[in-house]
Design a protein around this motif. Structure first.
Motif, PDB file in Angstrom:
ATOM      1  N   CYS A  86     -11.263  65.263 -37.680  1.00  0.00           N
ATOM      2  CA  CYS A  86     -12.265  65.237 -38.572  1.00  0.00           C
ATOM      3  C   CYS A  86     -12.648  63.640 -38.980  1.00  0.00           C
ATOM      4  O   CYS A  86     -11.679  62.987 -39.052  1.00  0.00           O
ATOM      5  N   GLN A  87     -13.835  63.381 -39.057  1.00  0.00           N
ATOM      6  CA  GLN A  87     -14.264  61.976 -39.050  1.00  0.00           C
ATOM      7  C   GLN A  87     -13.958  61.410 -40.510  1.00  0.00           C
ATOM      8  O   GLN A  87     -14.210  61.973 -41.537  1.00  0.00           O
ATOM      9  N   THR A  88     -13.052  60.682 -40.433  1.00  0.00           N
ATOM     10  CA  THR A  88     -12.537  59.314 -41.472  1.00  0.00           C
ATOM     11  C   THR A  88     -12.448  58.258 -41.208  1.00  0.00           C
ATOM     12  O   THR A  88     -12.196  57.665 -40.266  1.00  0.00           O
ATOM     13  N   VAL A 133     -10.385  62.565 -51.903  1.00  0.00           N
ATOM     14  CA  VAL A 133     -11.077  62.528 -50.542  1.00  0.00           C
ATOM     15  C   VAL A 133     -11.849  63.705 -50.190  1.00  0.00           C
ATOM     16  O   VAL A 133     -10.975  64.820 -50.573  1.00  0.00           O
ATOM     17  N   ILE A 153     -13.205  65.842 -46.892  1.00  0.00           N
ATOM     18  CA  ILE A 153     -13.251  65.835 -45.411  1.00  0.00           C
ATOM     19  C   ILE A 153     -14.211  66.957 -44.843  1.00  0.00           C
ATOM     20  O   ILE A 153     -13.875  68.068 -45.234  1.00  0.00           O
ATOM     21  N   ARG A 154     -15.332  66.447 -44.064  1.00  0.00           N
ATOM     22  CA  ARG A 154     -16.196  67.526 -43.386  1.00  0.00           C
ATOM     23  C   ARG A 154     -15.488  68.141 -42.195  1.00  0.00           C
ATOM     24  O   ARG A 154     -14.965  67.304 -41.397  1.00  0.00           O
ATOM     25  N   ASP A 172      -2.582  63.874 -43.526  1.00  0.00           N
ATOM     26  CA  ASP A 172      -3.449  64.848 -42.478  1.00  0.00           C
ATOM     27  C   ASP A 172      -3.398  66.241 -43.334  1.00  0.00           C
ATOM     28  O   ASP A 172      -3.158  66.132 -44.474  1.00  0.00           O
ATOM     29  N   THR A 199      -5.329  68.615 -38.695  1.00  0.00           N
ATOM     30  CA  THR A 199      -6.377  67.491 -38.494  1.00  0.00           C
ATOM     31  C   THR A 199      -5.711  66.238 -37.924  1.00  0.00           C
ATOM     32  O   THR A 199      -4.580  66.075 -38.022  1.00  0.00           O
ATOM     33  N   ALA A 237      -5.075  60.348 -40.791  1.00  0.00           N
ATOM     34  CA  ALA A 237      -5.915  59.541 -41.386  1.00  0.00           C
ATOM     35  C   ALA A 237      -5.084  58.109 -41.874  1.00  0.00           C
ATOM     36  O   ALA A 237      -4.008  58.625 -42.721  1.00  0.00           O
TER      37      ALA A 237
END
Length: 109
Positions: A3-5, A18, A20-21, A82, A95, A98
């Motif tokens: 997941c892009q962070t 936060v 998260i897409r 995560d 995930t 991050a």
């Protein structure tokens, strides 16, 4: 699951929030019925908090929402989180982890 962070800083004492897409490879609703668990920890694996993990929209399951209202006692320095997603049969899909930084604010008691 990736997941892009972006790496970010959080001022100690501010609420942690936060979004998260979920990657587009998963269709809308793919994670309906899955449970969520998330924790924030220091670089040394010390628990900062169990994060409240929910879906922004439990029907589409596109965006994860992570929250912790009180970060007053969080250790200043590098931290990580995560999300562990678990389906009704017990299959676990975590995930990526991050990284973020807890920093001191100028305004505090």
């Amino acid at each position: 699951m990736t997941c892009q962070t972006e790496t970010f800083s959080l001022k100690r004492g501010a609420s942690f929030h936060v979004l998260i897409r979920i990657p587009s490879a998963f269709p809308d609703g793919h994670f309906v019925g899955w449970t969520l668990q998330s924790q924030a920890r220091t670089e040394e694996d010390v628990l900062l908090a169990d994060l409240v993990a929910t879906w922004e929209d439990p029907v589409t399951t596109r965006v994860l929402v992570l929250k912790c209202l009180d970060t007053t006692d969080w250790t200043v320095g590098q931290a990580q989180f995560d999300v562990k997603l678990t389906d009704p049969d017990g299959f676990v899909l975590p995930t990526d982890t991050a990284i973020f930084y807890v920093v001191r604010g100028a305004t505090h008691a």
